[in-house]
Write an enzyme that holds these catalytic residues in place. Structure first.
Site: not given
Ligand code: GLY
Length: 386
Positions: A168, A105
């Site tokens: 994601d 992330d």
């Molecule tokens: N990227 C983690 C979520 O969308 O919760």
């Protein structure tokens, strides 16, 4: 981009958001918020040295508040918003130095902070931060399976997550596209597109819905299985995951021009639009049971961003479908789940991290981020973050 009939509503709503942001930004100028408790932003800016991803400075959402401030800077030209945004950017240096708690992330963390700063102001320190983060993301690539590893293993972990990729990540890889464009080194784009191609093959189902987590064999690269992740169960349809897929493939299309990515974004968008409930409010999972029923406003806001961008890529007929779906989602949020009061810190009130967590329907920072992004897109004055 806004149509005549929606322009009064949009003008009033963006003004309410800007008034609120002026007040909140002063109260939270030395915070990196994730949620609000009794109307007050919490703060994740402390340098939590544990690997616990969900407590401190490593938390994946720590770029969104800075990104909201850059959006306000772009909209208003007021230096104060840039100064507040830089608080997040500088705090996140701890992660680049300490390294061990970082995960895929870094895109969500550094695109709305360091890269936004560099793009808007040309700051050389911000460029270095962005490239540093991009190198960390590229290094998570597993060439056998052609995927980017998502999460690290928790210290007390039951699972081995070395072979896990998640939907994601499609919104993290724009960091790689940016680094490739910036350095003129195509390595970054190759890693990003190989990952996106793997996701296209193994995550997107025939009906246009997407899986959340897919596990690959880390030596042979073969797909082992999928998991329901933050949705209801394996085989279900976590709504925020659908939006990461829709918006994410569209971003890969924008950065590469590859038609298959646009086709895939459209396929996911059509699945999503077919499942929008009559009232326009999005549940956590399109296949969740009637009870307990939980909303996730973040999914409505992210979907609106994706649909508005898709409308720019389409012919007259489809353009209208995407536009109307996006406006329906935003108006449903405005009328039912928004708090525009200047005395409280969050806007969207019914966001949910995952179906099976203990808490549901609370403010989450990226709900507000994507809600603002969508409003500024409609207004035709968004700062393009991805
Ligand atoms: N990227 C983690 C979520 O969308 O919760």
């Amino acid at each position: 981009m806004v149509r005549e009939k929606d322009s009064v509503w949009l003008g009033e709503t963006t003004e309410k958001v800007k008034r609120k942001m002026r007040a909140v930004s002063e109260r939270s100028c030395r915070k990196i918020p994730y949620t609000s408790i009794n109307g007050v932003h919490d703060d994740r800016s402390g340098a939590d040295k544990s690997f616990s991803e969900d407590l401190g400075i490593y938390w994946w959402t720590n770029g969104f508040w800075g990104g909201m401030m850059w959006m306000m800077y772009h909209e208003t030209g007021e230096q104060r918003f840039a100064d507040i945004a830089r608080f997040s950017e500088e705090k996140l240096d701890y992660c680049l130095q300490d390294f061990y708690g970082l995960h895929h992330d870094v895109g969500f963390m550094y695109l709305p902070t360091a890269v936004a700063d560099y793009r808007l102001t040309g700051s050389p320190d911000s460029r270095r931060r962005g490239l540093h983060a991009a190198n960390i993301l590229a290094a998570r690539f597993n060439p056998a399976g052609k995927f980017i590893r998502a999460w690290n293993d928790r210290e007390d972990a039951k699972e081995d997550r070395r072979g896990w990729a998640i939907i994601d990540c499609l919104l993290n890889i724009p960091l790689l596209y940016w680094a490739g464009e910036e350095t003129k080194d195509p390595r970054f784009k190759h890693v990003a597109t190989m990952h996106a191609d793997t996701v296209m093959k193994h995550f997107v189902r025939a009906d246009g819905s997407v899986r959340h987590i897919v596990e690959f064999d880390t030596e042979t690269g073969e797909m082992i299985r999928d998991y329901g992740g933050q949705g209801y169960e394996t085989g279900s349809s976590w709504t925020r995951g659908q939006t990461w897929g829709m918006y994410g493939f569209l971003m890969s299309y924008f950065h590469t021009g590859k038609q298959e990515y646009l086709d895939t974004a459209r396929k996911i968008a059509h699945y999503f639009m077919a499942n929008i409930p009559e009232d326009g409010l999005i549940p956590v999972d399109f296949r969740q049971p009637a009870e307990p029923f939980w909303y996730d406003d973040t999914a409505g806001a992210i979907a609106a961003c994706g649909l508005l961008e898709l409308s720019k890529t389409a012919g007259e007929y489809e353009k209208d479908i995407y536009y109307r779906a996006a406006v329906k989602l935003l108006k449903a949020l405005c009328e039912n789940h928004c708090d525009f009061s200047e005395d409280t810190d969050s806007i969207l009130l019914k966001c949910t991290g995952s179906y099976h967590e203990r808490e549901h329907e609370y403010p989450i920072i990226y709900g507000d981020f994507f809600f603002m992004e969508a409003l500024f897109k409609l207004k035709g004055n968004d700062y393009f973050m991805w």
